[in-house]
Motif scaffolding. Sequence first.
Motif, PDB file in Angstrom:
ATOM      1  N   ALA A  49       0.831  -1.200   0.000  1.00  0.00           N
ATOM      2  CA  ALA A  49       0.000   0.000   0.000  1.00  0.00           C
ATOM      3  C   ALA A  49       0.868   1.253   0.000  1.00  0.00           C
ATOM      4  N   ALA A  50       0.295   2.356  -0.452  1.00  0.00           N
ATOM      5  CA  ALA A  50       0.975   3.645  -0.339  1.00  0.00           C
ATOM      6  C   ALA A  50       1.210   3.945   1.138  1.00  0.00           C
ATOM      7  N   LYS A  51       2.406   4.440   1.453  1.00  0.00           N
ATOM      8  CA  LYS A  51       2.790   4.626   2.855  1.00  0.00           C
ATOM      9  C   LYS A  51       3.480   5.970   3.026  1.00  0.00           C
ATOM     10  N   PRO A  52       3.105   6.754   4.044  1.00  0.00           N
ATOM     11  CA  PRO A  52       3.776   8.042   4.245  1.00  0.00           C
ATOM     12  C   PRO A  52       5.242   7.843   4.602  1.00  0.00           C
ATOM     13  N   VAL A  53       6.089   8.750   4.120  1.00  0.00           N
ATOM     14  CA  VAL A  53       7.516   8.636   4.400  1.00  0.00           C
ATOM     15  C   VAL A  53       7.775   8.890   5.883  1.00  0.00           C
ATOM     16  N   GLU A  54       8.943   8.483   6.336  1.00  0.00           N
ATOM     17  CA  GLU A  54       9.315   8.672   7.736  1.00  0.00           C
ATOM     18  C   GLU A  54       9.307  10.158   8.094  1.00  0.00           C
ATOM     19  N   GLY A  55       8.771  10.468   9.259  1.00  0.00           N
ATOM     20  CA  GLY A  55       8.692  11.852   9.705  1.00  0.00           C
ATOM     21  C   GLY A  55       7.384  12.540   9.362  1.00  0.00           C
ATOM     22  N   TYR A  56       6.404  11.767   8.868  1.00  0.00           N
ATOM     23  CA  TYR A  56       5.125  12.377   8.484  1.00  0.00           C
ATOM     24  C   TYR A  56       4.422  13.048   9.664  1.00  0.00           C
ATOM     25  N   GLU A  57       4.771  12.640  10.886  1.00  0.00           N
ATOM     26  CA  GLU A  57       4.124  13.223  12.067  1.00  0.00           C
ATOM     27  C   GLU A  57       4.356  14.727  12.173  1.00  0.00           C
ATOM     28  N   THR A  58       5.373  15.233  11.468  1.00  0.00           N
ATOM     29  CA  THR A  58       5.693  16.665  11.546  1.00  0.00           C
ATOM     30  C   THR A  58       5.045  17.475  10.424  1.00  0.00           C
ATOM     31  N   TRP A  59       4.263  16.834   9.565  1.00  0.00           N
ATOM     32  CA  TRP A  59       3.649  17.577   8.461  1.00  0.00           C
ATOM     33  C   TRP A  59       2.729  18.676   8.965  1.00  0.00           C
ATOM     34  N   ARG A 111      -1.394  18.345   1.107  1.00  0.00           N
ATOM     35  CA  ARG A 111      -1.145  18.414  -0.338  1.00  0.00           C
ATOM     36  C   ARG A 111       0.206  19.070  -0.621  1.00  0.00           C
ATOM     37  N   GLU A 112       0.581  20.030   0.211  1.00  0.00           N
ATOM     38  CA  GLU A 112       1.835  20.757   0.011  1.00  0.00           C
ATOM     39  C   GLU A 112       3.042  19.985   0.536  1.00  0.00           C
ATOM     40  N   ARG A 113       2.925  19.386   1.719  1.00  0.00           N
ATOM     41  CA  ARG A 113       4.087  18.777   2.376  1.00  0.00           C
ATOM     42  C   ARG A 113       4.135  17.258   2.293  1.00  0.00           C
ATOM     43  N   GLY A 114       3.005  16.643   2.012  1.00  0.00           N
ATOM     44  CA  GLY A 114       2.939  15.189   2.088  1.00  0.00           C
ATOM     45  C   GLY A 114       3.757  14.488   1.013  1.00  0.00           C
ATOM     46  N   ARG A 115       4.499  13.468   1.421  1.00  0.00           N
ATOM     47  CA  ARG A 115       5.225  12.607   0.487  1.00  0.00           C
ATOM     48  C   ARG A 115       5.041  11.163   0.940  1.00  0.00           C
ATOM     49  N   PHE A 116       4.844  10.289  -0.040  1.00  0.00           N
ATOM     50  CA  PHE A 116       4.561   8.887   0.249  1.00  0.00           C
ATOM     51  C   PHE A 116       5.485   7.979  -0.549  1.00  0.00           C
ATOM     52  N   VAL A 117       5.625   6.764  -0.062  1.00  0.00           N
ATOM     53  CA  VAL A 117       6.180   5.686  -0.878  1.00  0.00           C
ATOM     54  C   VAL A 117       5.000   5.129  -1.669  1.00  0.00           C
ATOM     55  N   SER A 128      -0.719   4.198  -8.343  1.00  0.00           N
ATOM     56  CA  SER A 128      -1.383   5.144  -7.452  1.00  0.00           C
ATOM     57  C   SER A 128      -2.123   4.355  -6.376  1.00  0.00           C
ATOM     58  N   GLY A 129      -2.432   5.002  -5.277  1.00  0.00           N
ATOM     59  CA  GLY A 129      -3.112   4.313  -4.183  1.00  0.00           C
ATOM     60  C   GLY A 129      -3.807   5.292  -3.264  1.00  0.00           C
ATOM     61  N   SER A 130      -4.368   4.772  -2.195  1.00  0.00           N
ATOM     62  CA  SER A 130      -5.092   5.600  -1.233  1.00  0.00           C
ATOM     63  C   SER A 130      -4.634   5.265   0.178  1.00  0.00           C
ATOM     64  N   ARG A 131      -4.790   6.229   1.054  1.00  0.00           N
ATOM     65  CA  ARG A 131      -4.413   6.024   2.454  1.00  0.00           C
ATOM     66  C   ARG A 131      -5.382   6.775   3.345  1.00  0.00           C
ATOM     67  N   ALA A 132      -5.824   6.129   4.399  1.00  0.00           N
ATOM     68  CA  ALA A 132      -6.651   6.804   5.395  1.00  0.00           C
ATOM     69  C   ALA A 132      -5.749   7.260   6.539  1.00  0.00           C
TER      70      ALA A 132
END
Length: 247
Positions: A49-59, A111-117, A128-132
């Motif tokens: 699944a699509a996964k947020p990169v490490e450090g997403y907690e600071t977005w 939308r501005e800061r988010g980056r995913f694997v 492409s994928g989705s994430r809740a």
Amino acid sequence: MSHPIARLAALTLLALGAGAVSAQEPEVRVPVVTLFTISDLDDPAMIRAAKPVEGYETWLTPADFPADAFDPTRTWYVPLSIKVAADGSVSDCIPIDPVRQGGARACEVIRERGRFVHALDAEGRPQSGSRAMGAVFELRQPGKPVLASPAPPPMGYQNTKPVIRDAALLQLAADPQKFIETAPGVWLDINAKGRVTRCRIRISTGTDAGDAEVCKRMTKAKFDPARDPQGNKVPAVGAYFALKVAA
């Protein structure tokens, strides 16, 4: 000279008085916004699944939101549905409950800061994928942790775990180009006949090619199926298996 008990009583009154004063002091609370993953929106065609990169907690930070996003009388929880493009960028973000405070602004920032694997299909192709995800807005005492309810036990948790018949399949030959992570792991759906019906990457090898190879390998594996408390063979959903890359 005063009696020791009298001195103790005086000290006790002083302590109680100090406690009363401190109890009357206003409680200090600061705005906190916490972003966390809920789950991937399941897609049977994907092995990862699509996964947020490490450090997403600071977005998200409190400075990104107006003061009225933090209500002193309640904690706001805002679920978010995030669409992730095949290059890992955020293609869309929608508050699942648009009425709740802060959701629209949270999506603007993500939308501005988010980056995913990116998500990955069984052939190792980016998709492409989705994430809740979810955001919590609260006024919290400094140092107080976020309290989360324990997850309920999964269905079939009293069943035995499937057993792989050839444990050598869990050992991977060293290949730094494919296997960067030396202890990858998978979730497997295994039917009552011991055959794998689905593989999902739980811990990535660190590369698309490595993840695809791991799932192809595990999909071919044979298992002694899970059994329920009565000894009947039953399917297992999401059974976890760890692999190891040779040094």
